[in-house]
Write a protein that holds these residues in place. Structure first.
Motif, PDB file in Angstrom:
ATOM      1  N   GLU B  86       4.898   4.176  -4.965  1.00  0.00           N
ATOM      2  CA  GLU B  86       4.307   5.396  -4.344  1.00  0.00           C
ATOM      3  C   GLU B  86       3.651   5.144  -3.026  1.00  0.00           C
ATOM      4  N   ARG B  89       5.613   4.166  -0.242  1.00  0.00           N
ATOM      5  CA  ARG B  89       6.308   5.184   0.830  1.00  0.00           C
ATOM      6  C   ARG B  89       5.261   6.013   1.454  1.00  0.00           C
ATOM      7  N   GLU B  90       3.863   6.042   1.065  1.00  0.00           N
ATOM      8  CA  GLU B  90       2.829   6.746   1.692  1.00  0.00           C
ATOM      9  C   GLU B  90       2.607   5.651   2.836  1.00  0.00           C
ATOM     10  N   PHE B  94       2.769   6.940   6.756  1.00  0.00           N
ATOM     11  CA  PHE B  94       1.694   7.038   7.642  1.00  0.00           C
ATOM     12  C   PHE B  94       1.988   5.919   8.896  1.00  0.00           C
ATOM     13  N   GLY B 236      -7.073   6.398   1.847  1.00  0.00           N
ATOM     14  CA  GLY B 236      -7.161   7.652   1.035  1.00  0.00           C
ATOM     15  C   GLY B 236      -8.852   7.839   1.103  1.00  0.00           C
TER      16      GLY B 236
END
Ligand SMILES: Cc1cc2nc3c(=O)[nH]c(=O)nc-3n(C[C@H](O)[C@H](O)[C@H](O)COP(=O)(O)OP(=O)(O)OC[C@H]3O[C@@H](n4cnc5c(N)ncnc54)[C@H](O)[C@@H]3O)c2cc1C
Ligand SMILES: Cc1cc2nc3c(=O)[nH]c(=O)nc-3n(C[C@H](O)[C@H](O)[C@H](O)COP(=O)(O)OP(=O)(O)OC[C@H]3O[C@@H](n4cnc5c(N)ncnc54)[C@H](O)[C@@H]3O)c2cc1C
Lengths: 447, 375
Positions: B86, B89-90, B94, B236
Motif C-alpha cells: 500500500e 503505491r502511495e 506522490f 502522512g
C-alpha cells in the motif's frame, strides 16, 4: 495497603534509606546500576570484598534488591511521584538487559556524585587522571597510576588519594592544595563545635597527614597545576603559586617531571534524576527540607546529591529520607537527625574551606580543550558566549557538552562559562535503540 | 522584529539588506527556542504539490546563497522508502505528482538503493531519491543569519520580552516590553509557537498552537547513514491532525557522527515532560528502517514545540485588523527549510516588490488563522 518505596542508588545514602523504609513498614525496591551495593565508598576489588559482610538490607524479605539496574528515565505524571524506568541486566551496561517500569508511593533519589575536574592546558593528556580513578585503581587493583605522581587540586580527598598511592609503591612528589592556607583555616575553624560529631573525620584526615609525613610527601597550599605537557602522554607539569582567587602569581611557575598527575576539584552531584523528577535546586544541590523531602511531592533525596559531606552523613540523610518515605511516624529519629545536621554543617565548612577560585579560567588558553568528547576549545566557547546567542544555541554551535559523556565532565565548567543548566539530561543512562523499541509490559507495581 | 529564531533572524537579514532599519528583540538569547530544539532538514520531499511546496522550492533555491560558515549546510539528498505494498503505491503516486510540480524525485531500484544506503533494511517495497533535500545545523544557521543582519546595521535586544501594544488611530505605534517602550513603523511577529500568546497580547489574536516533537540522538558512529532517510509515513504525519500522537522515522547523521532519529508529533500544550513511550515509538520506527542500529546507545533525547496552524500553512503578511502589525510564523515542522523564502517573501511584500511566489495562500485572513477562540 503497604507503601512501596523505590530507592535509587545503593551507596551509603540509599542503603540507609532502604533500611529505614523497611523499618517504617514499607516494601522497598532498591536498585543500583552497579552489580554490588555500597556505592563509591565501598567500590573495591573482589579481594577487598571478603572483609565486608554483605549489606543486610539486601537480604531482607521486604526489600527487593536489584543490582545491575540502571534508571534511564523518570516519567513525571499528573499525580503521584514519577514512574521509574529501568534497564535491568545481568550487568547495567551489558547485553540482555530488560526494561521495566516501577510505580512507587514514594521515591528516594540517592545517586551520589562524581569527581569534578577543572580544565587546564594539557588536562586531556593520557596520564592525567581524576583522583577518584587513581583511588579506585590503587585500592581496587593495587596498581599505581604512575611511578612519579603529583596529586593536585582542592579538597580533603587529596590526602586519602596520596596515601593510597604511597601504599601501592608510587613516588608521590607532592600534594598541592590550590586553596590558600588562610582560606582553609577560615573554613575549618569558624565554628569548631560543629565538628564534634565529625570527630571521626578529623581523625581520619590526621591519620592521612601522618601517612604523608612518613612518606616525606610535601603538602603545599596555595599552589596548583596550571599546565600539563608531554608528547602523547603527560611528561611534565607546570605548577604555580595561586592567590586566593586562584589567579597565578607571575614568576612562581615551576616545572616538574612526572609520569602521572591526579587531579580533583571536589565533586559534582549527579543531578540528572532530580532534575528529571522536577526537583528544585539550591546552590547546585537538590534542595531538601528537614525530612529530606524535595520540592516534588513523594520524592526524597539523600546523600551527595544534597551536599558533599562524606559517607556517615550520607547514611544519616538516607535514614531520615527512607523513614519519611516509608510512612514512619514524623519527627522521630532525633539522634540520626542530629548526625545529619552535623554532617550538613561539615559539608558547608568543606565548601567554605575549599571554594573554587573565581579566576581559575585565567589558566586557560584559547586552544585549551574544555569539552574533551567534542574537543571544543576555550577560545571557541568564549567567542560564542560573547555572540549573544542563547546558551543552548552556543552549545549546539560549538558542540560543547554534546559528546558521549553528555557534559558529565565539562558541565560545571560550561555552566560557569555559559550560564546554562548542565544537568538537563532526560536520558539519565544510555539505553540501546533495540531496548527502547521494546516497550515494557504495563507498568508494574513493585516487582 | 519580535522573536530571534530562524524566522526572525532570516527576516531581519533580508529586511536589512533591503535597506530597512531593523531592531530584533527576543525575550531570551537568539536562536535558543524552537530553532535549537528541532532538526535542520531542508526538505522538498515531504510536500505535495501546492503553496507550501512552492515556498519550499523557492526557499531551497535561496538556501545555498544565505548559508555561510557554521551553518553545516549539506546538500546530501533524501531517500523516502515504503515498506508495504500500500505504501509503495502511495509513494509512487506522490512522487509522480511532485515531479509534475518540478521536484526531482528519482525512483531507486533495489540495487541502487543498496549502494546508496548499504545498511538500510532490504524489506523495502519502493524507494525514491530526492537529490534536493538538504540539511543545516539550525542554531548555527540562525547565528549566521543574525550575524549577516547585524552586519547590515540591524540591532539585537536579547532579554527583552514584548508584553503589550500601544495602539492609536487603529495603528500599532509601539510595543511595551520588559526593557521599555519600543516604537517602530512596522512590527513583525516572529514568535514561533508563542505567536498565539504574543498576538493576543497585541490585541490581534491568531491561532498558532504548539505541536510537540521529540528526537533521539545516538552516540557517535562510523558512517552508517548517508542520506536523510524517511519512511513514507512521514508524508502522512506532516499533514495529519494535531491531536493524536504520530511518529514516522526520519534518520540522518550529523557531521559529528551522531545519528538523529525523529520524530513525533502531538498536541500537548507546552508540556515538556518526557514520555518514554513516545521515545519507544520513535526508536521502533527507526529500527524498521535501520535494524542494524539496534545495539547503538541513545545518549540524548530532546524536543520542542512546532508552531502549528490547523491548515498546515505558515502565516506571512500584514494583519488586516491592526495596521503596523505583520506576521511571519506558523511554520510547524518546516520553519528551518522555509526561513529564507519566508524572509524574501515578507520583505517583498513590505517593500512593495513583486514576490516570486504567490503570497495569497499565506495571508493572515484565513479561517484557520482567525478562527474564534484562537488559542
Ligand atoms: C574513591 C573514594 C574514596 C572515598 N573515601 C571516603 C572515606 O574514606 N571516608 C568518607 O567519609 N567518604 C569517602 N568517600 C566519599 C563517600 O564515598 C561518599 O560520601 C558516599 O559514598 C556518598 O554516598 P551516596 O550514597 O550519596 O553516593 P554513592 O556512594 O556515590 O552512591 C550512589 C549510587 O547510585 C548509583 N546510581 C547513580 N545513578 C544511577 C542510575 N541512573 N541508576 C541506578 N543507579 C545509579 C551509583 O551506581 C552509586 O552506587 C570516598 C569517595 C570515593 C569516590
Ligand atoms: C522536534 C522538531 C523537529 C523539527 N525538525 C525540523 C526540520 O527538520 N526542518 C525544519 O525546517 N523544521 C523543523 N522543525 C520546525 C522548526 O524548528 C520551526 O518551524 C522553527 O524553528 C520555527 O522558528 P521560529 O523562528 O518561528 O520560532 P522560534 O525558534 O521558537 O523563535 C521564536 C522566538 O520568539 C521569542 N519570543 C516569543 N515570545 C516573545 C515575546 N513576547 N517577546 C519577545 N520574544 C518572544 C522566543 O524567545 C523565540 O526565541 C522541527 C521542530 C521540532 C520541534
Amino acid at each position: 495497603m503497604t507503601r512501596h518505596v523505590v530507592v535509587i542508588g545503593a551507596g551509603p545514602a540509599g542503603l540507609g534509606a532502604a533500611t529505614a523504609a523497611v523499618r517504617a513498614g514499607a516494601r522497598v525496591t532498591l536498585l543500583d546500576s552497579a552489580d554490588q551495593a555500597g556505592g563509591q565508598y565501598h567500590r573495591m576489588p573482589p579481594d577487598a570484598y571478603e572483609a565486608r559482610r554483605p549489606f543486610r538490607i539486601c537480604e531482607s524479605e521486604r526489600c527487593d534488591w536489584w543490582p545491575g539496574a540502571a534508571v534511564w528515565a523518570l516519567e513525571r505524571r499528573d499525580s503521584g511521584p514519577p514512574r521509574v524506568h529501568v534497564v535491568r541486566g545481568p550487568d547495567a551496561d551489558g547485553d540482555g538487559r530488560r526494561r521495566c517500569v516501577l510505580r512507587a508511593d514514594a521515591l528516594v533519589l540517592a545517586p551520589g556524585a562524581h569527581d569534578r575536574v577543572l580544565p587546564f592546558p594539557g588536562w586531556e593528556l593520557p596520564g592525567v587522571v581524576t583522583a577518584g580513578a587513581a583511588q579506585v585503581l590503587a585500592k581496587g587493583e593495587r596498581v599505581a597510576v604512575g611511578g612519579r605522581v603529583l596529586v593536585a587540586g582542592t579538597g580533603p580527598f587529596l590526602l586519602p588519594v596520596a596515601a593510597s598511592l604511597l601504599d601501592v609503591g608510587a613516588h608521590v612528589l607532592g600534594v598541592l592544595e590550590a586553596g590558600t592556607a588562610g582560606a582553609l583555616l577560615r573554613g575549618w575553624t569558624r565554628r569548631p563545635w560543629e565538628l564534634t560529631g565529625q570527630a571521626g573525620k578529623g581523625a581520619e584526615l590526621a591519620a592521612y597527614a601522618a601517612r604523608l609525613a612518613r612518606g616525606r610527601v610535601p603538602y603545599r597550599t596555595g599552589r596548583g597545576v596550571v599546565e600539563a605537557r608531554g608528547d602523547g602522554r603527560v611528561e611534565e607539569v607546570v605548577t604555580a603559586r595561586l592567590r586566593g582567587d586562584w589567579s597565578v602569581v607571575p614568576g612562581s611557575e615551576q616545572v616538574l617531571t612526572v609520569d602521572a598527575l591526579c587531579v580533583t576539584h571536589g565533586f559534582t552531584p549527579r543531578l540528572e534524576l532530580p532534575v528529571a523528577a522536577g526537583c528544585a535546586l539550591l546552590d547546585g544541590f537538590v534542595a531538601v527540607d528537614e525530612d529530606q523531602a524535595t520540592s516534588v511531592p513523594g520524592v526524597y533525596a539523600a546523600g551527595e546529591v544534597t551536599g558533599i559531606a562524606g559517607a556517615p552523613a550520607a547514611r544519616a540523610e538516607g535514614v531520615v529520607a527512607g523513614w519519611t518515605a516509608g510512612g514512619g511516624t514524623p519527627g522521630r529519629l532525633g539522634a540520626t537527625r542530629r548526625r545529619r545536621d552535623e554532617g550538613r554543617a561539615f559539608a558547608s565548612r568543606l565548601a567554605a574551606a575549599h571554594p573554587i577560585g573565581r579566576r581559575w579560567a585565567g589558566w586557560l588558553r584559547p586552544d585549551t580543550i574544555v569539552c574533551r568528547c567534542e574537543e571544543t576549545d576555550y577560545g571557541t566557547l568564549r567567542d560564542a558566549a560573547a555572540s549573544r546567542l542563547d546558551a543552548r544555541a552556543v552549545r549546539l554551535g560549538t558542540r560543547a557538552g554534546l559528546g558521549p559523556c553528555q557534559a558529565r565532565i565539562c558541565g560545571p565548567t560550561l555552566a560557569e562559562l555559559l550560564d546554562t543548566n548542565p544537568h538537563h539530561r532526560p536520558i539519565a543512562w544510555p539505553i540501546r535503540l533495540g531496548e527502547l523499541a521494546n516497550p515494557p509490559a504495563e507498568p508494574k507495581e513493585g516487582t | 522584529m519580535i522573536g530571534a529564531g530562524i524566522i526572525g533572524t532570516a527576516c531581519a537579514r533580508e529586511l536589512a539588506l533591503a535597506g530597512v532599519r531593523v531592531t530584533l528583540v527576543d525575550r531570551a538569547g537568539a536562536a535558543g527556542a524552537t530553532t535549537a530544539h528541532g532538526e535542520g532538514n531542508v526538505l522538498v520531499s515531504d510536500k505535495g504539490p501546492g503553496p507550501e511546496l512552492r515556498l519550499a522550492q523557492f526557499s531551497r533555491r535561496l538556501w545555498p546563497e544565505v548559508a555561510g560558515d557554521g551553518t553545516e549546510w549539506q546538500a546530501k539528498g533524501g531517500i523516502v522508502v515504503a515498506t508495504t505494498g500500500e505504501g509503495a503505491r502511495e509513494l509512487t503516486a506522490f512522487a509522480a505528482a511532485q515531479r509534475a510540480a518540478g521536484v526531482r524525485a528519482e525512483p531507486l531500484d533495489p540495487a541502487g538503493l543498496a549502494s546508496a544506503e548499504p545498511y538500510l533494511t532490504r524489506d523495502v517495497t519502493a524507494a525514491v531519491h530526492y537529490p534536493d533535500d538538504a540539511q543545516v545545523q539550525p542554531a548555527g544557521a540562525a547565528q549566521a543569519l543574525l550575524d549577516a543582519a547585524l552586519g547590515e546595521g540591524a540591532t539585537l535586544l536579547p532579554g527583552c520580552e514584548v508584553l503589550g501594544a500601544e495602539v492609536s488611530g487603529g495603528r500599532l505605534r509601539a510595543v511595551r516590553t520588559t526593557g521599555g517602550t519600543l516604537t517602530a513603523d512596522l512590527f513583525v511577529d516572529a514568535a514561533g509557537p508563542w505567536a498565539g500568546a504574543l498576538s493576543r497580547s497585541l490585541g490581534a489574536p491568531i491561532d498558532v498552537r504548539p505541536r510537540r516533537g521529540e528526537i533521539l540522538v545516538t552516540t557517535p558512529l562510523p558512517p552508517t547513514v548517508f542520506h536523510k532517510v524517511y519512511d513514507a509515513d512521514y508524508v502522512g504525519a506532516v499533514g495529519g491532525d494535531a491531536a493524536e500522537l504520530q511518529a514516522s522515522a526520519v534518520v540522518e547523521s550529523t557531521p559529528a557522527g551522531t545519528v538523529l532519529l525523529g520524530s513525533s508529533r502531538r498536541a500537548a500544550g507546552f508540556d515538556e515532560r518526557l514520555q518514554p513511550e513516545i521515545l519507544s515509538v520513535i526508536a521502533e520506527r527507526a529500527l524498521r528502517l535501520f535494524p542494524c542500529l539496534s545495539g547503538v546507545p541513545v545518549m540524548r533525547a530532546y524536543g520542542g514545540f512546532r508552531p502549528y496552524v490547523a491548515d498546515h500553512l505558515p502565516i506571512i503578511g500584514p494583519d488586516p485588523r491592526l495596521d503596523g502589525l505583520w506576521h511571519a510564523t506558523g511554520h510547524e515542522g518546516a520553519g528551518i527549510g522555509l526561513a529564507p523564502g519566508t524572509a524574501r517573501l515578507l520583505t517583498d511584500l513590505i517593500t512593495g516588490r513583486t514576490p516570486e511566489v504567490d503570497a495569497a495562500p499565506f495571508r493572515v485572513d484565513r479561517p484557520a488563522v482567525l478562527r474564534r477562540g484562537a488559542a
